[in-house]
Design a protein around this motif. Structure first.
Motif, short mmCIF file in Angstrom:
data_model
loop_
_atom_site.label_atom_id
_atom_site.label_comp_id
_atom_site.label_asym_id
_atom_site.label_seq_id
_atom_site.Cartn_x
_atom_site.Cartn_y
_atom_site.Cartn_z
N SER A 138 1.94 -17.86 -21.43
CA SER A 138 1.99 -17.24 -22.76
C SER A 138 0.88 -16.21 -22.92
CB SER A 138 1.86 -18.33 -23.82
OG SER A 138 1.63 -17.76 -25.09
N GLN A 159 -0.48 -15.85 -25.81
CA GLN A 159 -1.30 -16.37 -26.91
C GLN A 159 -2.65 -16.86 -26.40
OE1 GLN A 159 0.53 -19.57 -29.11
NE2 GLN A 159 -1.39 -20.18 -30.06
N GLU A 198 -5.70 -19.12 -26.69
CA GLU A 198 -6.04 -20.36 -27.40
C GLU A 198 -7.55 -20.56 -27.50
OE1 GLU A 198 -3.98 -24.62 -27.92
OE2 GLU A 198 -4.03 -23.82 -25.89
N HIS A 237 -5.34 -19.00 -22.09
CA HIS A 237 -4.09 -18.82 -22.80
C HIS A 237 -3.37 -20.15 -23.01
CE1 HIS A 237 -4.86 -14.80 -21.05
NE2 HIS A 237 -4.32 -14.37 -22.17
N LYS A 238 -2.47 -20.17 -23.97
CA LYS A 238 -1.69 -21.35 -24.28
C LYS A 238 -0.90 -21.80 -23.04
CE LYS A 238 0.25 -24.36 -27.15
NZ LYS A 238 -0.52 -25.46 -27.76
N ASN A 253 -8.59 -20.83 -31.68
CA ASN A 253 -7.62 -20.47 -32.74
C ASN A 253 -8.30 -19.79 -33.92
OD1 ASN A 253 -5.48 -21.39 -31.22
ND2 ASN A 253 -5.36 -23.38 -32.25
N GLU A 287 -5.22 -30.22 -27.62
CA GLU A 287 -4.49 -29.02 -27.20
C GLU A 287 -5.11 -28.40 -25.96
OE1 GLU A 287 -4.15 -26.38 -30.50
OE2 GLU A 287 -3.11 -27.85 -31.77
N GLN A 313 2.49 -29.51 -23.17
CA GLN A 313 2.12 -28.11 -23.34
C GLN A 313 0.61 -27.94 -23.52
OE1 GLN A 313 4.14 -25.11 -23.18
NE2 GLN A 313 5.15 -26.74 -22.02
N SER A 340 -3.23 -26.83 -22.51
CA SER A 340 -4.01 -25.82 -21.81
C SER A 340 -5.16 -26.56 -21.13
CB SER A 340 -4.56 -24.78 -22.78
OG SER A 340 -3.51 -24.27 -23.59
#
Length: 546
Positions: A277, A279, A281, A318-319, A354, A452, A483, A485
């Motif tokens: 991704s 994104q 994190e 990243h995510k 985040n 996460e 999911q 990281s």
């Protein structure tokens, strides 16, 4: 015309049995083991924990904890002399004089209150009658022979003042003090960085050739075997299951157990690139952490020593990505990990999770974010409370975050199942589990808080190859299912190649290179990265496809 007789082996172990005390998992730690060791030969004994490798070595040295563990049957012939029947006075002459041993952990094998010089001198003094001045000269020569810097400083230093690699070299110097005929090396490089490991292996090989020594090298690393072994013996459950030349065993393994060990060796060739991704994190920016020591009272005394453990470190996670951080001991990897998890406070910089900078938050402000970033430690036995049952260890986190006792216990049971342990583990203590199982418990504890981001600090460095493969497979499975990281810290580039999407290389507190794993392995730009890759043991050997 007389035909020359075949030279007798230096060491000849015949049908050796070592008995365990009543109530042990099996009756014998070593069962019907036979092998030989010749002059100027390196025999590598390979196997997992509990296979009997080290017990056999200790039987040779008569260092078994008798009467609980003792030689039950068989012979250990050293130049034709049966050591199992030798008197204690003769065994004292042999130990250190004719047969020496390098232990796995030098910090526990070296006397912490004696200088390195005095410990080497003690060996020489016991076996000879030479004068103190001559003993010192020999100790200095030994220290120089193992390529330790500044012998004058080393001879006066205590073990805690040396690095891991230097302590291991000091132990080798002690082992070689009397130029033994046999050198037993029990996992001497397991916990060392790849560059230090390569230096130690080269040193042992040089000394073996220059002293015509027979070396019995115990290891579970097939890369090491590929680099130095003349012959290989594979042990399982106390028995020799396969023995032969290095080429025979590594390239044409016959026994299913040997084949399974080969399959578990991580490849240096990275797998196909995963889709990651965009994104972000976690973003670490300009992170700095400095330690200082010394200086004495009120500024008097020893000179202050400043260590820049992390210098302006910048990285992005990243995510769903696994970012590897590799480097030698002292490079700042673990300091970086502990700063990210906020187990220690960085001096400056930012740790943005985040869009929230975690670095300036106080304890109360940090509390809502604690569960989001969790850590798996290198030594699960040291990080698990020995007085607490496994179920409580895992359930403590959810309870602290507000779950009631029933919910926390249910969560603990779910995590045990997730890491492949059954419900019976809930009411047992950490010491009742193997190293691999304890690592699974450490992972379960971290996952109980539904993080996460998982920060794994050398989670497989002390594990056997097959257990290591299981833990790596488990982490990969959990990463996909939850999911997650991950920041994966390691000094093993084979492991990094298999689990990391990108790799950051750290040296002296700085990130000197970062990039996708495959690209970095194929064409490293920094000289230090190339040095690490070139030092990987057995880098030119590939496990046979089985």
């Amino acid at each position: 015309m007389n035909t020359p007789t075949e030279a007798k082996p230096l060491l000849d172990i015949q049908n050796l049995f070592v008995k365990l005390p009543a109530g042990a998992e099996r009756s014998h730690a070593v069962e019907d083991v036979s092998y030989t060791l010749n002059n100027n030969e390196i025999l590598c004994v390979v196997g997992e924990s509990g296979s009997g490798k080290s017990i056999t070595a200790r039987a040779i040295m008569s260092l078994l904890p008798v009467p609980h563990v003792r030689v039950d049957q068989g012979q250990i012939l050293f130049n034709g002399e049966d050591l199992t029947k030798a008197k204690e006075s003769r065994l004292r002459e042999i130990r250190g004089g004719e047969i020496s041993m390098i232990f796995q952990e030098p910090m526990t094998a070296l006397n912490p209150v004696m200088t390195i010089g005095n410990q080497i001198d003690e060996v020489i003094r016991f076996h000879t009658k030479i004068k103190k001045r001559d003993r010192r000269e020999r100790a200095m020569n030994l220290i120089a022979s193992v390529h330790l810097p500044d012998p004058e400083h080393i001879i006066a230093a205590y073990p805690h003042e040396l690095s891991g690699g230097q302590r291991q070299r000091a132990m080798i110097a002690m082992a070689l003090a009397m130029e033994p005929k046999i050198l037993i090396a029990d996992e001497p490089t397991t916990a060392l960085d790849v560059t230090t490991q390569a230096q130690i292996l080269k040193l042992i090989k040089e000394l073996q050739q220059s002293h015509d020594t027979g070396v019995l090298f115990i290891t579970h690393d097939f890369g090491v075997v590929a680099d130095i072994a003349d012959r290989v013996a594979v042990m399982q459950y106390g028995k020799i299951v396969e023995i032969g030349t290095t080429d025979q065993v590594l390239n044409h393994p016959q026994h299913p157990y040997t084949q399974s060990l080969m399959r578990a060796v991580p490849s240096l060739v990275p797998p196909a690139v995963r889709a990651i991704s965009d994104q972000k994190e976690l973003v670490v920016g300009d992170l700095t952490k400095t330690y200082s020591s010394g200086g004495g009272w009120f500024g008097f005394g020893s000179k202050e020593r400043v260590v820049h453990a992390a210098q302006n470190v910048e990285l992005t996670l990243h995510k769903g990505e696994t970012l590897g951080v590799v480097g030698e001991s002292g490079s700042g990897k673990s300091t970086l990990a502990r700063c990210i998890v906020r187990l220690i406070n960085a001096d400056s910089g930012s740790i943005v999770y985040n869009d929230v900078d975690l670095r300036p938050l106080n304890r109360a402000q940090m509390r809502p974010y604690r569960s989001k970033i969790q850590m798996v430690f290198q030594d699960p036995f040291a990080s698990l409370n020995p007085r607490s049952k496994v179920g409580n260890i895992i359930a403590d986190g959810p309870r602290l975050l507000g779950a009631d006792a029933a919910q926390a216990s249910q969560r603990a049971l779910e995590m045990l199942a997730l890491v492949g342990l059954d419900d019976r583990a809930f009411d047992r203590f950490p010491h009742e589990f193997s190293g691999g199982q304890r690592q699974r418990i450490g992972i379960a504890r971290a996952l109980a808080l539904e993080p996460e981001i998982l920060v794994a600090d050398e989670p497989v460095s002390a594990l056997d190859v097959s257990i290591q493969a299981q833990i790596l497979e488990l982490l990969a499975d959990i990463r996909e299912r939850l999911q997650l990281s991950m920041i994966f810290i390691t000094h093993d580039l084979r492991v990094a190649a298999q689990v990391c999407d990108r790799i950051a290389v750290m040296r002296l507190g700085k990130i000197v290179e970062m990039g996708p794993t495959a690209a970095l392995f194929e064409q490293a730009e920094h000289a230090y990265t190339r040095e690490l890759l070139n030092a990987v043991p057995g880098k030119d050997w590939r496990p046979t496809s089985l």
